[in-house]
Each structure stands twice: as C-alpha cells, then as structure tokens.
Write an enzyme that holds these catalytic residues in place. Structure first.
Site, PDB file in Angstrom:
ATOM      1  N   HIS A 207      20.464 -14.550 -25.968  1.00 43.28           N
ATOM      2  CA  HIS A 207      21.433 -15.587 -26.332  1.00 43.28           C
ATOM      3  C   HIS A 207      22.413 -15.782 -25.179  1.00 43.28           C
ATOM      4  CE1 HIS A 207      24.746 -17.594 -28.439  1.00 43.28           C
ATOM      5  NE2 HIS A 207      23.917 -17.818 -29.450  1.00 43.28           N
ATOM      6  N   CYS A 245      21.360 -21.668 -26.759  1.00 43.54           N
ATOM      7  CA  CYS A 245      22.413 -22.094 -27.674  1.00 43.54           C
ATOM      8  C   CYS A 245      23.180 -23.257 -27.052  1.00 43.54           C
ATOM      9  CB  CYS A 245      23.353 -20.928 -27.970  1.00 43.54           C
ATOM     10  SG  CYS A 245      24.691 -21.388 -29.097  1.00 43.54           S
ATOM     11  N   ASP A 317      23.283 -24.246 -35.869  1.00 47.78           N
ATOM     12  CA  ASP A 317      24.084 -23.088 -35.504  1.00 47.78           C
ATOM     13  C   ASP A 317      25.554 -23.393 -35.735  1.00 47.78           C
ATOM     14  OD1 ASP A 317      24.620 -20.550 -34.456  1.00 47.78           O
ATOM     15  OD2 ASP A 317      25.020 -21.392 -32.483  1.00 47.78           O
ATOM     16  N   HIS A 318      26.169 -22.581 -36.562  1.00 44.74           N
ATOM     17  CA  HIS A 318      27.569 -22.753 -36.945  1.00 44.74           C
ATOM     18  C   HIS A 318      27.746 -24.092 -37.678  1.00 44.74           C
ATOM     19  CE1 HIS A 318      29.241 -19.739 -33.728  1.00 44.74           C
ATOM     20  NE2 HIS A 318      28.228 -19.264 -34.438  1.00 44.74           N
TER      21      HIS A 318
END
Length: 362
Positions: A207, A245, A317-318
């Site tokens: 990541h 990401c 993501d989030h």
C-alpha cells in the site's frame, strides 16, 4: 464485461457493517484480516479457516488480506527480524492453503495512515477524515492521543493502544534508519518472501504511504511515480505487486494516478478508489467517490483500469460518515452508506465504459 472484482473491507465480527449489508451493496469479495492475532505471530490454519467460513456462509469470498502487518523489527532489520520474517512466510503458506492469494501490507515506520480530524464536518452535514498540515508538528503524541480517544474502542490497525504506549521507544528505534536504509530493508524483506510467494502463488501488494511525504521525521517510501518505479524494479517479480491507493497518492495533487495505472496495471493486484478534495493551504479532506467531489480524477482512474482489462480486486476506499453515522457507532472512514454509494458509482462508470466500447465496436 466485469473483469475486476468488487470488494469491501470488513473488520470482522465486531464491524458495525454486517456481511449481509456488504453483499447488498454490490460487493462479491471480502477484504479482511485477523486483527486479534498479535503483530509478528503466525496466523494458524484454524483461525484463517474460521474467518473464511464466516465469509463464505454469507455468500461472499474472502479474497484479499488487508493486512498482514509487518513487524517493526523487520522494517528496522533489528532484533528478532529473522524470526518474524519466517513467521510471515508461514502465514503466507497458511493463507494460500485456504485459497487466499493476495496480501496487502505497508512499510510505513511507526505510524499508519495519518489524519488530524476523524469526523471533520463538511458543508452538506456529513463528516470525513481531514488532514490539517499545521497540526503535524514535532511531537506525535498529541495526535496519537486524539486518534485513540476518538476511535471509541474500535480496532484500527496501526493505532493499537498497546502500540501507541510504546511510541517513544518506536521512534528511538528508527533514529538510525535513513530513507535509503529503509529502502534496503524493504528489498531484503521482499527478496526473502518471493520464493514463498512463487511456491504458494500468492501476491504481496504494498500500500502507498499515507500521506505521501515524511512526517514527524520518519521516512516515507511509496509516495509518487518515481518511487513506485523504483519499488517495482528493485524486486522485479510478478508476485511483488501494488495496492494502488488513489487517495493516498493524490494527497499530493502533483501525482497523476491514472498515468501510474496505465504504466503499471499488470503489477497492480488491488485497487483502492478514494477521492480527495484539496485546499490552497495544503490541507485536504476525503470526499465522496463521485469525480466532481474531489480532484483525484476518479473517472480517468477507472477508465485506465478498464482500458487495461484490470482483473484484480477493487474497493471503495474510505468514505464520508452519513446520516446517523458518527463517533461511537462508526469506524472513521469505514461507514456503510458512503462506501455503498461509492461501489455503485464505480459499477456505473464501469457499465458506461463497457457500453461505449460496445458501441465503438459495432
């Protein structure tokens, strides 16, 4: 034409978001980890199989681990790093034996992802994770105390209370570790793992560092296109992969995530789709996944994955905290509603790109 696999991060049986909720949101694959096992210890076949069965019984697949944490002694290459590396290899073997072929991890020293406000109010009344650069000063203790206080007892990898209690000790351990030394230690670790990865057909997917710059005097490695090039070339193995990401990288608005996807799509095992809104003073807020809600370029990122026939795992993501979600009933960034909106937005963009290809080929 659905090539990529829609996934969702689930923190386990204590997650306020249920597996039934996740399936209804449109995910087919689960991203989870055995957070109750201490960092550095072997994940046993029994514990892995127990979690896999829980996921399977809900009609979903446990396909990605996020994360098998890397012990700090591996990162500093001190103390018992050899034993912890052997434990990591055995965990990989056990995961592969249970059909899991993708492992996310990071190599960030001491601190995991860093934000200064976990429930920052947005103009529409929702809240989101926020980074105020002027609050990141020389002493991380105040920030660590704030985060622990506002987790309200929920698990957050990298911010465990027992870990934060040793903050001074951890910082001292990294005093002699330069950025170049950290690169060397990462290479050593990966070269030690690659034979096991090839033997077990399991991918290691790093990541990005979040945020993508040094903080509190600690070096960060995976921060831009150049560092990603370096990472992939220094251990040039198809099992040495990325968890790309978009939000971590685009915290620096100079990073063009779509270009990185197009260059390295064959080495991306797992994609995180997160949107960032930037402020002129260098602060940033996380935002809804819709392209126009931030400056990350979500549509172009998804187009890059689509054009390259991405077959890996992808997840929203989030997300913002919406409606009744807030401190005490929602893990910051990991609420139910905005991630459900995000997965449907991603599917909608993908459907449109499929349709445009069909029309082009008529």
């Amino acid at each position: 034409m659905y090539l990529c696999k829609q996934s969702w991060r689930w923190y386990g049986p204590n997650d306020p978001v249920s597996l039934q909720d996740i399936r209804q949101a449109g995910a087919t694959d689960i991203v989870t980890a055995l957070h109750h096992i201490p960092n550095g210890e072997v994940w046993t076949l029994g514990e892995i199989e127990k979690r896999r069965k829980t996921v399977a019984d809900a009609g979903l697949r446990w396909s990605v681990v996020e994360s098998v944490p890397v012990h700090e002694q591996i990162k500093t290459r001190t103390g018992d790093f050899r034993r912890y590396t052997e434990n990591y290899k055995q965990t990989l073997r056990n995961l592969a034996a249970c059909g899991i072929r993708c492992v996310t991890y990071n190599f960030m020293p001491v601190l995991d992802w860093t934000r200064t406000d976990l429930f920052h109010p947005l103009p529409d009344g929702s809240t989101a994770l926020y980074y105020e650069k002027d609050l990141i000063q020389d002493d991380p203790r105040a920030m660590a105390d704030y985060i622990l206080k506002n987790l309200n007892g929920m698990t957050f990898p990298g911010w465990e209370p027992e870990r934060m209690a040793k903050l001074d000790e951890l910082f001292k351990a990294y005093a002699p570790v330069t950025k170049e030394k950290l690169w060397e230690n990462l290479k050593y670790f990966l070269e030690a793992l690659m034979p096991t990865c090839r033997e077990c057909d399991i991918k290691m997917a790093i990541h990005m560092d979040d945020p993508p710059w040094d903080i509190f005097g600690l070096p960060r490695l995976l921060v831009d296109a150049e560092s990603i090039d370096r990472f992939l070339s220094m251990v040039d193995d198809p099992y040495n992969c990325l968890t790309l990401c978009s939000g971590s990288l685009n915290a620096n608005p100079n990073n063009n995530v779509a270009e990185i996807v197009r260059k390295h799509c064959d080495r991306i095992a797992f994609a995180h789709i997160r949107n960032i809104h930037h402020f002129d003073n260098g602060d940033f807020s996380e935002a809804a996944h819709r392209d126009c809600c931030g400056e990350t370029g979500i549509i172009e990122i998804l187009r890059a994955y689509h054009d390259n026939g991405f077959e890996g795992y992808i997840r929203p993501d989030h997300g913002r905290q919406l409606w009744e979600e807030g401190p005490g009933n929602c893990r910051p960034g990991y609420g139910k509603y905005d991630r459900a909106l995000g997965i449907q937005y991603m599917l909608g963009v993908w459907d449109l790109l499929d349709r445009l290809d069909e029309e082009k080929n008529k």
